[in-house]
Design a protein around this motif. Sequence first.
Motif, mmCIF file in Angstrom:
data_model
loop_
_atom_site.group_PDB
_atom_site.id
_atom_site.type_symbol
_atom_site.label_atom_id
_atom_site.label_comp_id
_atom_site.label_asym_id
_atom_site.label_seq_id
_atom_site.Cartn_x
_atom_site.Cartn_y
_atom_site.Cartn_z
ATOM 1 N N TYR A 3 2.432 -6.145 -2.965
ATOM 2 C CA TYR A 3 1.023 -5.924 -3.291
ATOM 3 C C TYR A 3 0.851 -4.508 -3.834
ATOM 4 N N ARG A 4 0.539 -4.402 -5.098
ATOM 5 C CA ARG A 4 0.300 -3.136 -5.795
ATOM 6 C C ARG A 4 1.500 -2.158 -5.680
ATOM 7 N N THR A 5 2.702 -2.709 -5.679
ATOM 8 C CA THR A 5 3.892 -1.853 -5.532
ATOM 9 C C THR A 5 4.420 -1.351 -6.871
ATOM 10 N N GLU A 6 4.076 -2.056 -7.966
ATOM 11 C CA GLU A 6 4.758 -1.830 -9.239
ATOM 12 C C GLU A 6 4.753 -0.358 -9.673
ATOM 13 N N ASP A 7 3.569 0.262 -9.643
ATOM 14 C CA ASP A 7 3.497 1.675 -10.061
ATOM 15 C C ASP A 7 3.301 2.588 -8.852
ATOM 16 N N ALA A 8 3.646 2.082 -7.670
ATOM 17 C CA ALA A 8 3.395 2.860 -6.452
ATOM 18 C C ALA A 8 4.451 3.942 -6.255
ATOM 19 N N ASP A 9 4.015 5.104 -5.759
ATOM 20 C CA ASP A 9 4.947 6.159 -5.359
ATOM 21 C C ASP A 9 5.419 5.934 -3.922
ATOM 22 N N ILE A 10 4.510 5.424 -3.106
ATOM 23 C CA ILE A 10 4.842 5.219 -1.691
ATOM 24 C C ILE A 10 4.495 3.776 -1.315
ATOM 25 N N VAL A 11 5.186 3.251 -0.283
ATOM 26 C CA VAL A 11 4.990 1.851 0.106
ATOM 27 C C VAL A 11 4.944 1.748 1.628
ATOM 28 N N LEU A 12 4.045 0.893 2.101
ATOM 29 C CA LEU A 12 4.027 0.510 3.522
ATOM 30 C C LEU A 12 4.575 -0.912 3.623
ATOM 31 N N VAL A 13 5.525 -1.123 4.542
ATOM 32 C CA VAL A 13 6.097 -2.448 4.783
ATOM 33 C C VAL A 13 5.563 -2.941 6.119
ATOM 34 N N THR A 14 5.027 -4.163 6.162
ATOM 35 C CA THR A 14 4.630 -4.722 7.457
ATOM 36 C C THR A 14 4.622 -6.244 7.387
ATOM 37 N N SER A 15 4.137 -6.882 8.460
ATOM 38 C CA SER A 15 4.171 -8.347 8.531
ATOM 39 C C SER A 15 2.988 -8.844 9.347
ATOM 40 N N GLY A 16 2.730 -10.139 9.262
ATOM 41 C CA GLY A 16 1.743 -10.777 10.129
ATOM 42 C C GLY A 16 0.309 -10.367 9.833
ATOM 43 N N SER A 17 -0.511 -10.357 10.889
ATOM 44 C CA SER A 17 -1.951 -10.141 10.717
ATOM 45 C C SER A 17 -2.268 -8.751 10.173
ATOM 46 N N ALA A 18 -1.372 -7.778 10.415
ATOM 47 C CA ALA A 18 -1.627 -6.412 9.942
ATOM 48 C C ALA A 18 -1.659 -6.342 8.416
ATOM 49 N N VAL A 19 -1.029 -7.314 7.758
ATOM 50 C CA VAL A 19 -0.955 -7.284 6.292
ATOM 51 C C VAL A 19 -2.353 -7.359 5.676
ATOM 52 N N GLY A 20 -3.182 -8.244 6.216
ATOM 53 C CA GLY A 20 -4.522 -8.413 5.661
ATOM 54 C C GLY A 20 -5.316 -7.116 5.731
ATOM 55 N N THR A 21 -5.273 -6.471 6.897
ATOM 56 C CA THR A 21 -5.971 -5.205 7.075
ATOM 57 C C THR A 21 -5.394 -4.150 6.134
ATOM 58 N N ALA A 22 -4.058 -4.141 6.008
ATOM 59 C CA ALA A 22 -3.393 -3.154 5.159
ATOM 60 C C ALA A 22 -3.802 -3.324 3.687
ATOM 61 N N ARG A 23 -4.041 -4.542 3.246
ATOM 62 C CA ARG A 23 -4.476 -4.759 1.853
ATOM 63 C C ARG A 23 -5.777 -3.983 1.583
ATOM 64 N N THR A 24 -6.714 -4.110 2.532
ATOM 65 C CA THR A 24 -7.999 -3.442 2.378
ATOM 66 C C THR A 24 -7.819 -1.924 2.329
ATOM 67 N N VAL A 25 -6.950 -1.405 3.204
ATOM 68 C CA VAL A 25 -6.751 0.047 3.256
ATOM 69 C C VAL A 25 -6.019 0.531 2.006
ATOM 70 N N VAL A 26 -5.048 -0.242 1.533
ATOM 71 C CA VAL A 26 -4.328 0.119 0.305
ATOM 72 C C VAL A 26 -5.319 0.190 -0.865
ATOM 73 N N ASP A 27 -6.209 -0.779 -0.946
ATOM 74 C CA ASP A 27 -7.217 -0.762 -2.025
ATOM 75 C C ASP A 27 -8.090 0.496 -1.934
ATOM 76 N N ALA A 28 -8.480 0.846 -0.706
ATOM 77 C CA ALA A 28 -9.329 2.035 -0.517
ATOM 78 C C ALA A 28 -8.580 3.304 -0.903
ATOM 79 N N LYS A 29 -7.307 3.392 -0.516
ATOM 80 C CA LYS A 29 -6.504 4.577 -0.851
ATOM 81 C C LYS A 29 -6.244 4.651 -2.353
ATOM 82 N N ARG A 30 -6.052 3.515 -2.974
ATOM 83 C CA ARG A 30 -5.881 3.466 -4.428
ATOM 84 C C ARG A 30 -7.125 4.027 -5.121
ATOM 85 N N ALA A 31 -8.295 3.646 -4.568
ATOM 86 C CA ALA A 31 -9.551 4.128 -5.152
ATOM 87 C C ALA A 31 -9.667 5.643 -5.041
#
Lengths: 412, 184
Positions: A281-309
């Motif tokens: 998810y949004r890794t292609e031009d990313a400098d840094i990456v968070l790896v996770t699994s399960g229910s935390a992924v959904g929450t992480a998507r929202t936070v990644v979008d906010a940090k991208r903004a």
Amino acid sequence: MCAVEKATAPAGALPVPGIVAQPQTRVITGNGAAAWAAMLCRPDVVAAYPITPQSEVIEQLAKFHADGVLDCEYVTVEGENSAQNVICGASMAGGRAFSATSSYGLVYMYDAMFNTAGYRAPAVMINVNREPPGIHAVCSGQQDMISVRDTGWVQLIVENTQEIMDMTIMAFRLAEDHDIQLPVIVNYDGYYLSFLAESVEIPSITQVDDYLAPLKAQPPRPQLLPGSNLGCGSHGIGMGYVELRKKHMAAMERVKPKLEEVEAEFSAAFGRSYGGQIEEYRTEDADIVLVTSGSAVGTARTVVDAKRAEGVKVGLVKLRLYRPFPKERIAEALAGKKAVGVLDRSICFGWDCGPLYMETRAATAGDGSAPMLSFIDGLANMDITQDHIAGMIDDIQAAAEGRAYQQVTWLP
Amino acid sequence: MAAKEIRFHGRGGQGAVLAARMLASAAAAEGKHVASFPMYGFERRGMPVVAFTRFSDEPIREKTQIYTPDCLVVIDPTLLNIKTLFDGLKPDGILILNSPKEFPEPPHPSVKRAAIINATQVALCEIGRDIPNTCLIGSLARATGWVSLESVLKGLADHLDGDLLKKNIRNAERGYEEVQVISW
């Protein structure tokens, strides 16, 4: 409304219960989704032990059975160890076998799980991720899943209620594939997913029959039946053992391309896909990456979008396949990144870090000296909040910028 | 409508978990994306239970507990003594409260608006047991306008049937009709 319409089915066709004659959308829990999915796959045998920490999966399946929707042998046993032996035997006899467990139940069937995998019995099982025994907390946590890592089962981890439904259906295609013939566990987080009610698209049983139909066109599996001149697992001393272990290992490696294949067919049939072994998810031009699994992924998507903004070039890798570990795809996704963080919902004794961190680090060992951070959060129902994940991304970004960082961080 | 977050507080056996799911079903009946789950320790009748419901026009990805609710539903009036009960309630948030009392003053400084009903009495009358959950969902529909009563009744039908459904429909209708909305 739950009548089995056997009378109207054409000769030779499978019965189509009215309740699953058409695709539908329902608000159901993760456990409900697992039960509906298992029912739609027409298991011959369901075995489970109904006590805490069990789940509503087997309760719902028992209702389907009692209502005549599910035509199977429903075996209530005296403990999870027996449940595992029943599904192993049923699978060895050529049947489609299903069980569901969690936490204490999973570890109580530990020795029998080696049999099921070693016999190459392609059963499918749900595991609701909860903390195992020791400190009495039957709360959410992935330590139970980690503890059966080396039993030889295929293990997947999913993110939401729809994916529980879809992955459970795909699990049968994967397990029973002639090239695989291995048991499969579908894992999902206790509480945060097991009790999570969402709108779920439920396919019709005919759609699922069609999706599973290629399994019938395969060469038949050997059947271990009473009176048959066939044995399994009796002895394998020396080279016999080595040969079977090597074959088991090779089958496990074949799971990686096969998962992507059965998912591509699923996507063509149902219009939903999840990325196979991992989702980027949004890794292609990313400098840094968070790896996770399960229910935390959904929450992480929202936070990644906010940090991208905010201008932070962060991406997310969702680990879906835990065994076999998707080391090639992980290495590819993380290649050239300036820093990586791995969020675990369990711990790895002896390595002083999270277990998915340890494995991700091993998969990227050739990558040089990019900082890699381990985050341990969400043990025993602790909430992995947006604030926690935002803090992790800040830490990873700081490490990428060359600042000092802490290698292992426990939250909250 | 902006996304809404609702936090339910009840005690084991009062139906907080089911109420949260029923509300999710009601919002789903109006085409919303929904998510609901509970959080509690070992299952014991009478212990405090928290349950969460989100609904939104957009897909809901977050799998977290709710910390800044738009609405609090308090099923058991004895829970008002819990210090953290009102934590995070938004300034324009609303309390849906089961209580036989009158509140000349707000039950907590952060509460500016509340919908209060003696839901235990309604439930004892309509269901014959102290299960006030569906009454309070009716009150929520009235006080917030976020879902219609019709959708609430549809949501009930997703989870109940037969005689119990009929009784709970009446319970929810009375919650809708009889609730008092107060501002301080």
